[in-house]
Design a protein around this motif. Structure first.
Motif, mmCIF file in Angstrom:
data_model
loop_
_atom_site.group_PDB
_atom_site.id
_atom_site.type_symbol
_atom_site.label_atom_id
_atom_site.label_comp_id
_atom_site.label_asym_id
_atom_site.label_seq_id
_atom_site.Cartn_x
_atom_site.Cartn_y
_atom_site.Cartn_z
ATOM 1 N N LEU A 172 0.847 -1.191 0.000
ATOM 2 C CA LEU A 172 0.000 0.000 0.000
ATOM 3 C C LEU A 172 0.882 1.240 0.000
ATOM 4 N N ASN A 173 0.361 2.327 -0.532
ATOM 5 C CA ASN A 173 1.180 3.539 -0.659
ATOM 6 C C ASN A 173 0.971 4.526 0.484
ATOM 7 N N ALA A 174 0.234 4.109 1.523
ATOM 8 C CA ALA A 174 0.028 4.971 2.690
ATOM 9 C C ALA A 174 -0.017 4.102 3.934
ATOM 10 N N THR A 175 0.373 4.672 5.057
ATOM 11 C CA THR A 175 0.304 3.959 6.329
ATOM 12 C C THR A 175 -1.143 3.956 6.803
ATOM 13 N N VAL A 176 -1.720 2.755 6.954
ATOM 14 C CA VAL A 176 -3.162 2.666 7.193
ATOM 15 C C VAL A 176 -3.529 1.895 8.455
ATOM 16 N N GLY A 177 -2.644 1.092 9.017
ATOM 17 C CA GLY A 177 -2.973 0.305 10.194
ATOM 18 C C GLY A 177 -3.552 -1.050 9.860
ATOM 19 N N VAL A 178 -3.757 -1.853 10.912
ATOM 20 C CA VAL A 178 -4.165 -3.249 10.748
ATOM 21 C C VAL A 178 -5.513 -3.379 10.037
ATOM 22 N N GLY A 179 -6.506 -2.592 10.453
ATOM 23 C CA GLY A 179 -7.854 -2.754 9.913
ATOM 24 C C GLY A 179 -7.928 -2.550 8.411
ATOM 25 N N ARG A 180 -7.441 -1.421 7.937
ATOM 26 C CA ARG A 180 -7.512 -1.149 6.504
ATOM 27 C C ARG A 180 -6.596 -2.070 5.712
ATOM 28 N N SER A 181 -5.510 -2.538 6.323
ATOM 29 C CA SER A 181 -4.670 -3.532 5.655
ATOM 30 C C SER A 181 -5.446 -4.821 5.436
ATOM 31 N N ARG A 182 -6.194 -5.234 6.441
ATOM 32 C CA ARG A 182 -7.020 -6.439 6.293
ATOM 33 C C ARG A 182 -8.080 -6.240 5.216
ATOM 34 N N ASN A 183 -8.700 -5.069 5.195
ATOM 35 C CA ASN A 183 -9.702 -4.802 4.156
ATOM 36 C C ASN A 183 -9.091 -4.924 2.772
ATOM 37 N N ALA A 184 -7.892 -4.365 2.596
ATOM 38 C CA ALA A 184 -7.233 -4.419 1.287
ATOM 39 C C ALA A 184 -6.909 -5.844 0.909
ATOM 40 N N GLY A 185 -6.449 -6.637 1.862
ATOM 41 C CA GLY A 185 -6.148 -8.031 1.572
ATOM 42 C C GLY A 185 -7.386 -8.828 1.232
#
Length: 339
Positions: free
Chosen positions: A64-77
């Motif tokens: 990802l091109n921005a620091t987003v944290g665990v939650g949004r990382s899971r959403n992206a995955g």
């Protein structure tokens, strides 16, 4: 190549240097019908090089091109997943040998449930401890057997800690219900409850499949600007799921009791709530106690009941005095009562 049965979504935040062990435990599984989506953002907590990514085709890295944290990382995955089921893990988790095969066999035997709940253990101070919901899962499993059910058949399940790494979620359920982790810390709380409420076919696997090896019990990595106080927002979202649904009224006492236990746990946990923030956190928790208290709720007995009572009355000073008294008694007991 056929689509995998299970997509494992793994945010790459690796504060404790355990990502390689987590991936090893996945890739050494005897069941091969899975994919691993490692999600990394520019945070310094994410490694520049993901173990095994270049050597094993089952591992892909989503950067990802921005620091987003665990939650949004899971959403992206989850958005990139192709499997029929989603399994969310963190870098400090280790899969038990045979875990994925056990999940695949249970999914097949239950004829494609929407939600599969299983057990976990914790490694702490060199000892392995059962997960907080071990007894509860055993009790429900004894009643439900191997068949599927809804959470309204077993409201006590809402009394278990709201986690997402001790359950397998159908990707169809995820998409149909527009499930997504919200911003902030404790982001898994409303997602865990929404999945439980929405699933019409839930099944239990009474086996410990994941071990958590977190050396620090505070939240690993929240989104920018997140804080421990986000916990209150997450439970507000959770109670909103029950609003306007009379069939869920019987679930309110279980959700309420779990919420208060969670608040008290976080309040007492070293490193979670600063000394300066403790009065404000306590009074926010007390306000939620009064707002969400369901009719006929029975407080637990013993020391836990005393904490519930003091929180219900907003008695912050008395609560702190009671805690200090307990610490003193524990210290005396640890010395065998000797001065």
């Amino acid at each position: 190549m056929p689509a995998p049965l299970i997509s494992i979504v793994l945010p790459a935040y690796d504060l404790q240097g355990q990502l390689a062990d987590c991936l090893d435990s996945i890739l050494e599984q005897s069941f091969g019908g899975f994919e691993v989506i490692v999600v990394a953002d520019p945070s310094p907590d994410c490694p520049s090089r993901v173990p095994h990514a270049a050597q094993d085709g089952r591992v892909s890295v989503l950067r990802l091109n921005a620091t987003v944290g665990v939650g949004r990382s899971r959403n992206a995955g989850a958005a990139q997943a192709t499997g029929r089921y989603l399994l969310f893990l963190d870098s400090d988790h280790v899969l038990d040998p045979g875990a994925l095969l056990a999940l695949a066999e249970k999914v097949s035997a239950a004829q494609d449930p929407q939600l599969l709940l299983f057990g976990h253990t914790r490694l702490h101070a060199g000892q392995v401890w059962p997960g907080a919901a071990a007894g509860l899962l055993a009790s429900v499993a004894a009643e439900a057997g191997s068949g599927c059910f809804r959470v309204t058949d077993h409201p006590e399940l809402l009394g278990a800690p709201a986690q997402v790494w001790d359950r397998l979620i159908s990707r169809r359920l995820w998409e149909d219900e527009a499930l997504a982790f919200p911003e902030g810390e404790y982001e898994e709380v409303p997602v865990a409850y929404q999945a439980l409420l929405a699933a019409e076919r839930i099944v239990l696997l009474e086996r410990e499949l994941v071990q958590i090896r977190r050396r620090h019990t505070v939240h690993p990595t929240g989104s920018p600007g997140s804080s421990t106080f986000d916990l209150f927002d997450q439970y507000e979202r959770s109670f909103e799921l029950l609003d306007g649904r009379p069939e869920y009224d019987a679930l309110r006492p279980q959700l309420f009791g779990r919420m208060i236990q969670h608040y008290l746990f976080v309040f007492d946990l070293a490193g979670c709530v600063s000394r300066a923030a403790r009065p404000r956190f306590f009074h926010r928790a007390a306000e939620h106690y009064q707002r969400y208290l369901p009719a006929g709720f029975k407080r637990p007995g013993g020391r836990a009941g005393l904490k519930f009572s003091l929180l219900a009355g907003g008695a912050y000073s008395a609560f702190e005095v009671a805690k200090l008294s307990q610490i003193a008694r524990t210290a005396v007991a640890g010395r065998g009562g000797r001065g």
